[in-house]
Design an enzyme around this catalytic site. Structure first.
Site, mmCIF file in Angstrom:
data_model
loop_
_atom_site.group_PDB
_atom_site.id
_atom_site.type_symbol
_atom_site.label_atom_id
_atom_site.label_comp_id
_atom_site.label_asym_id
_atom_site.label_seq_id
_atom_site.Cartn_x
_atom_site.Cartn_y
_atom_site.Cartn_z
ATOM 1 N N SER A 170 -0.084 17.541 32.788
ATOM 2 C CA SER A 170 -1.423 17.794 32.276
ATOM 3 C C SER A 170 -2.148 16.466 32.461
ATOM 4 O O SER A 170 -1.775 15.449 31.863
ATOM 5 C CB SER A 170 -1.380 18.210 30.812
ATOM 6 O OG SER A 170 -2.690 18.507 30.379
ATOM 7 N N LEU A 171 -3.143 16.459 33.303
ATOM 8 C CA LEU A 171 -3.662 15.204 33.845
ATOM 9 C C LEU A 171 -4.384 14.340 32.802
ATOM 10 O O LEU A 171 -4.900 14.825 31.803
ATOM 11 C CB LEU A 171 -4.589 15.512 35.014
ATOM 12 C CG LEU A 171 -3.847 16.070 36.246
ATOM 13 C CD1 LEU A 171 -4.833 16.616 37.267
ATOM 14 C CD2 LEU A 171 -2.963 15.016 36.878
ATOM 15 N N GLY B 3 -8.646 12.217 40.907
ATOM 16 C CA GLY B 3 -9.241 13.391 40.267
ATOM 17 C C GLY B 3 -9.090 13.329 38.755
ATOM 18 O O GLY B 3 -10.023 13.649 38.015
ATOM 19 N N LEU C 172 -9.238 13.727 47.387
ATOM 20 C CA LEU C 172 -9.300 15.186 47.274
ATOM 21 C C LEU C 172 -8.677 15.710 45.999
ATOM 22 O O LEU C 172 -7.585 15.303 45.611
ATOM 23 C CB LEU C 172 -8.595 15.824 48.476
ATOM 24 C CG LEU C 172 -9.261 15.527 49.825
ATOM 25 C CD1 LEU C 172 -8.352 15.955 50.978
ATOM 26 C CD2 LEU C 172 -10.614 16.225 49.923
ATOM 27 N N SER D 187 -9.715 6.702 4.633
ATOM 28 C CA SER D 187 -9.714 8.076 4.123
ATOM 29 C C SER D 187 -8.322 8.692 4.148
ATOM 30 O O SER D 187 -7.973 9.489 3.288
ATOM 31 C CB SER D 187 -10.648 8.954 4.965
ATOM 32 O OG SER D 187 -11.980 8.561 4.818
ATOM 33 N N GLU E 171 -9.078 10.287 19.502
ATOM 34 C CA GLU E 171 -7.862 10.906 18.965
ATOM 35 C C GLU E 171 -6.852 11.263 20.044
ATOM 36 O O GLU E 171 -5.648 11.304 19.780
ATOM 37 C CB GLU E 171 -8.230 12.140 18.133
ATOM 38 C CG GLU E 171 -9.039 11.825 16.879
ATOM 39 C CD GLU E 171 -10.515 11.543 17.144
ATOM 40 O OE1 GLU E 171 -10.980 11.803 18.280
ATOM 41 O OE2 GLU E 171 -11.205 11.059 16.236
ATOM 42 N N PHE F 221 -9.395 16.595 13.319
ATOM 43 C CA PHE F 221 -9.574 15.824 14.548
ATOM 44 C C PHE F 221 -8.287 15.708 15.364
ATOM 45 O O PHE F 221 -8.325 15.302 16.521
ATOM 46 C CB PHE F 221 -10.199 14.463 14.240
ATOM 47 C CG PHE F 221 -11.498 14.590 13.481
ATOM 48 C CD1 PHE F 221 -12.351 15.668 13.733
ATOM 49 C CD2 PHE F 221 -11.865 13.680 12.507
ATOM 50 C CE1 PHE F 221 -13.550 15.821 13.023
ATOM 51 C CE2 PHE F 221 -13.063 13.822 11.797
ATOM 52 C CZ PHE F 221 -13.897 14.895 12.062
ATOM 53 N N ARG G 88 -7.655 16.391 0.519
ATOM 54 C CA ARG G 88 -8.613 15.421 0.013
ATOM 55 C C ARG G 88 -8.604 15.333 -1.520
ATOM 56 O O ARG G 88 -8.609 14.237 -2.057
ATOM 57 C CB ARG G 88 -10.011 15.793 0.499
ATOM 58 C CG ARG G 88 -11.085 14.808 0.083
ATOM 59 C CD ARG G 88 -12.427 15.166 0.709
ATOM 60 N NE ARG G 88 -13.445 14.196 0.329
ATOM 61 C CZ ARG G 88 -14.151 14.251 -0.789
ATOM 62 N NH1 ARG G 88 -13.955 15.238 -1.644
ATOM 63 N NH2 ARG G 88 -15.060 13.326 -1.067
#
Lengths: 606, 606
Positions: free
Chosen positions: B120-121, B152, B183, B330, B351, B377, B459
């Site tokens: 997965s590039l 790419g 390419l 946080s 992230e 996130f 939280r």
């Protein structure tokens, strides 16, 4: 450039009124981000009352300039700008963050002047680029697109995906403004006040980058003028600001002292949008494509049928567009490119931006965007899709190459979490067409369905099983095999439906009869049909899917049946990290082939 | 720089032998990426036989230079390099993509020389940066890290997140090499052969960027030497190459003709790693922290308890590190920063890179990385986590601010899909501690558990309900309320466990007795305990979660009970897009408060 000093003062006064209002709001709500709001007061004032053309009475006027607040936590200053413009009352903005108010803690399209929800940083520029692309190349209209980013969020890679895209497509109707206020949430940003490096980065990414004093309305006006002269390049205004500008002395008096003309409120006029935009009647709900044209038994991959249907949608509606991430020859989205070159946007290998551009392109109902890539790579844009749900965005995603059935390319290319992810978004629709006829109909239905729609397509070519005139509906499954001797119900989709049919043949040879259901949509799931047949066969169900256990077909069925009682569900799915190999061998190795189904049925029945 | 012409020829010959081998492999497998392999032949040959220091007999030697093939689809050339180095036989590499071979279509750590799976590039540079950070600041060792990217994939934003991070931390032991072969999969890349723009981009992101002819081993050697002179800056080699270099005439003969010294195979020696690295005994399975120190009823947020436990882990094991994305105040990861500044990496608002750096930092068991940010996130890094699972990576993620109970910040900040996502990864562990004691123990258990571990923290500050000496185990839930008059079982976690207890009180007042279970881990789920109590109370279960329906606690429980029969499960969860408001009001509005539980129980019982 000669500026009218009175106008400059008026703008500056407006910025300070907005600043005061933003502080009042956050004081009243006892939470929020007053300091990030204050740094941007002059930027917003200059945009709203000098630079942008829009219509206060119709904030989403199609010909109006667009504004995206990528640093969504600074929304109090945006609310204050709409207050200053006369669209919101002070009472309204003072309801910030209250449960019965749409003046939320981060902006959402519940407000009539918000196109896309923000608050997850770094996403705004992609959406803005999508709007700008549509403005320049599809609407061919004069409206411009402005996007305000924070400096901290420029660490997000998605910003640079959007930047590369915007310069490649020469989006000179796009202006990115970076509010360089130096401070992040927990410490100084990586670059602090080093505006030169921001300038270099945007320049390297093909922008005309202009450094200004972002708390000086005159300098901002100068910057925006320069941005207008940026031909064939997007512009970036690098605005050096102070976080919490104006609140060193928090007392209203200290701030108010800076407002020179205390009667100035309301003197600033907004520039009306100019020029027309073409009609874009999306006709959602009534887009029809020519019927599929296959012979039963023809071997056609659902991804190929998706491409065929997308091209037909392009014929039926000039506002249907395809977008891809340099996989168009694999997802077959190239079919719409070939048929309608103007209705395709190549987004290259940048899936976050692919989704962001699609969301932006869909705003104000200018287009119906169909984004495609390998389903595995949509996981790269999970946060953009999550925010798309908060935006009530209208975006169609076609994810190809799902599951172990892709074979030799191995686990990095196999989507096995995609159903879980796309099912999780509120009001999403998830299609999992089994054959080419179903895939074409899923694509047609997707165009006619608002919200986030996912179409899960496969790599292998499998036989067509439905008539070309078979009617498909969202939430309606198909009973593809049944008899009154059935003692078990099999549920599969895509490659596993074929395995179910094979298993049913084998079982029939041993006197065990199985009904087989193809759910067509995994969300919504045809609960009634499944419950009816599950009960009819005596409460024994086997689900089979080319997906990991969590959030897939098995869990969807278990959950749908959970209040029925007396229905037992055995779920077959991929449970370990797969590997390279031939598709059939992988179905066998990872427990979702017909032989495993036969075994599971026998186990369940005994 | 004077080079020995014979050595240069030998290197060039090696590159061609590797090229031939890569073509043979992909011809045999009838799939794969020979052209992307060929463009990188000289790069790999130069790295392996001139530049890098490593040990062929122990590819993961802790002192060895690291190599990450970010453009994972070019793995045939990597396999060929290990063949040339004598680690793999030709027979082994010729098993490319076969189901019984670890020579997979994209590289995975099933092979002893792969640290992280790629394919997965755009993800490799973050992992490489994590390794380089550990090398420079934690191991304080001489090893260098090399990462080969495709051109790419440089459109992926994650590349620029990693670039910004690497220059900020002055990682002069890191070399990125970009194989600019012009390419992509479906068309020319955005920048084609415009190496100058690549150079500018990397320079703007703080790299010493060097343009070379990537098919010329001498020029590559020159580039790597310059990279070594790059002090306080990472280096980028922009290597202009030709895709499919060497296969214009595919016949072996034509290629072989370029190999000058046909007896050269085996003449090139690999440089052994130099210097030592410190011992890094992670002691996984035996890391213990001081007992929690709370009073029952104390109101403590689980995120705060996470920070406390992380700091204690930092005491117990100097190789436990915290990483955060500018939310450390946080998530409370700042507690380990304060206690052990050397054991914390601030990754800023990026992230994907946060997760990639953590995965890289965990490689070769150098550290136990704990990455934290708002759980919402982490969705930004879903693809990195998915690949982490394929890598069998050891990474702990603590996601705070989950669900509607965060209140006024609104939906963009609320994680409501996180359980679905983290549950979906194979062999992940998902903790959902309810109180501070449980949160500390979850954090301790996380350090002692390999794989992808997620800790879901909240939280709000809620009362401590467990004794400080309560014993917690993975996969073991807690019955927090039971009586022999129970007629329903309630299951909640975090804020909803408190709602369950409140509902049980209310119901008890009306003579309805409810058992309450806190599952502690959602994956694995304590199926036995839940089934036992579900049956004991008569088969009626209500699950309540601050999460969307798909893939959460409800579906996990339904699926776990699906083969039992006679157990009915009613799931309460958040079903629409939430909004800003006070936490309690949101629990009520979105259907997961005690009043909704009471109603659901009554409905289920009647």
């Amino acid at each position: 450039m000669k500026l009218d000093p009175k106008f400059v003062q008026n703008l500056s006064d407006a910025a300070n009124r907005m600043r005061i209002s933003a502080i009042q709001m956050t004081c009243a709500s006892k939470s929020g981000h007053p300091t990030s709001s204050c740094s941007a007061a002059e930027i917003l004032a200059t945009l709203f009352f000098s630079e942008m053309k829009f219509d206060v009475s119709q904030p989403k006027h199609p010909a109006a300039d667009r504004f995206v607040l990528s640093k969504g936590h600074a929304c109090p200053i945006l609310y204050a700008a709409w207050e200053e413009a006369g669209h919101l009352t002070h009472e309204q903005v003072m309801s910030l963050r209250k449960i019965d108010s749409d003046i939320e803690g981060h902006p959402t399209p519940r407000l009539d002047f918000i196109d896309v929800a923000t608050g997850s940083l770094g996403q705004g520029l992609s959406c803005a680029a999508g709007m700008a692309y549509v403005g320049k190349y599809i609407d061919k209209a004069k409206y411009r697109v402005y996007c305000l980013l924070g400096d901290g969020e420029s660490a997000e890679g998605s910003v640079w995906e959007a930047a590369g895209f915007s310069s490649y497509y020469k989006l000179d109707n796009l202006v990115a403004i970076v509010d360089v206020n130096r401070l992040g949430q927990s410490q100084e940003t990586m670059l602090g006040h080093d505006v030169e490096t921001y300038r270099k980065r945007f320049e390297a990414f093909g922008f005309n980058a202009i450094v200004v004093d972002g708390n000086d309305v005159a300098d901002l006006m100068r910057g925006f003028v320069l941005a207008r002269f940026s031909k064939d390049k997007p512009a970036a205004i690098i605005a050096k600001t102070l976080k919490g500008k104006g609140i060193e002395n928090i007392e209203d008096k200290a701030i108010e002292a800076r407002i020179v003309d205390k009667n100035g409120k309301g003197t600033l006029k907004v520039h009306k949008p100019e020029g027309d935009v073409p009609q874009a009647n999306l006709n959602i709900g009534n887009i029809h494509i020519a019927a599929p044209n296959y012979k039963k038994g023809d071997k056609v991959a659902t991804r190929a049928a998706y491409g065929t249907a997308l091209a037909k949608l392009g014929d039926a509606c000039p506002r249907v567009i395809g977008l891809d991430g340099d996989t168009k020859n694999s997802t077959f989205s190239e079919k719409i490119l070939k048929a309608h070159p103007q209705q395709f946007i190549e987004c290259f290998i940048a899936e976050q931006n692919l989704v962001g551009v699609a969301i932006g392109a869909g705003c104000r109902d200018r287009t119906i965007p169909f984004a495609s890539t390998f389903a595995a790579f949509f996981t790269r844009a999970t946060d953009q899709l999550r925010m798309g749900a908060v935006s009530f965005a209208n975006i169609k995603c076609a994810g190809s190459h799902v599951g172990v059935s892709i074979g030799e390319d191995g686990p990095s290319q196999m989507a096995l979490e995609d159903l879980a992810i796309f099912r999780s978004f509120p009001s999403s629709t998830v299609f999992y067409p089994t054959d080419a006829v179903a895939a074409e109909r899923a694509t047609e239905l997707a165009a006619n369905t608002r919200g986030i729609v996912f179409i899960r397509t496969g790599r292998p070519a499998n036989p067509v099983i439905y008539d070309n005139n078979e009617h498909f509906e969202i939430g309606k499954g198909k009973v593809v095999r049944e008899s009154d001797k059935d003692t078990v119900l099999l549920i599969g989709a895509g490659v596993t439906l074929y395995e179910c049919l094979k298993a049913a043949d084998t079982l029939a040879g041993e006197g065990i009869h199985a009904a087989v259901i193809d759910p067509f949509t995994i969300k919504p799931l045809d609960k009634e049909l499944i419950a009816k047949h599950a009960k009819r066969v005596g409460g024994k169900v086997v689900t089979v899917e080319d997906h990991y256990p969590a959030g897939g077909i098995g869990e969807a069925v278990c959950s749908a049946m959970s209040e029925e009682g007396n229905i037992r569900v055995k779920s077959l799915c991929v449970t370990g990290v797969p590997r390279s190999g031939p598709p059939d061998a992988l179905l066998e190795m990872f427990g979702i082939s017909s032989t495993h189904i036969v075994k599971a049925v026998k186990h369940l029945l005994h």
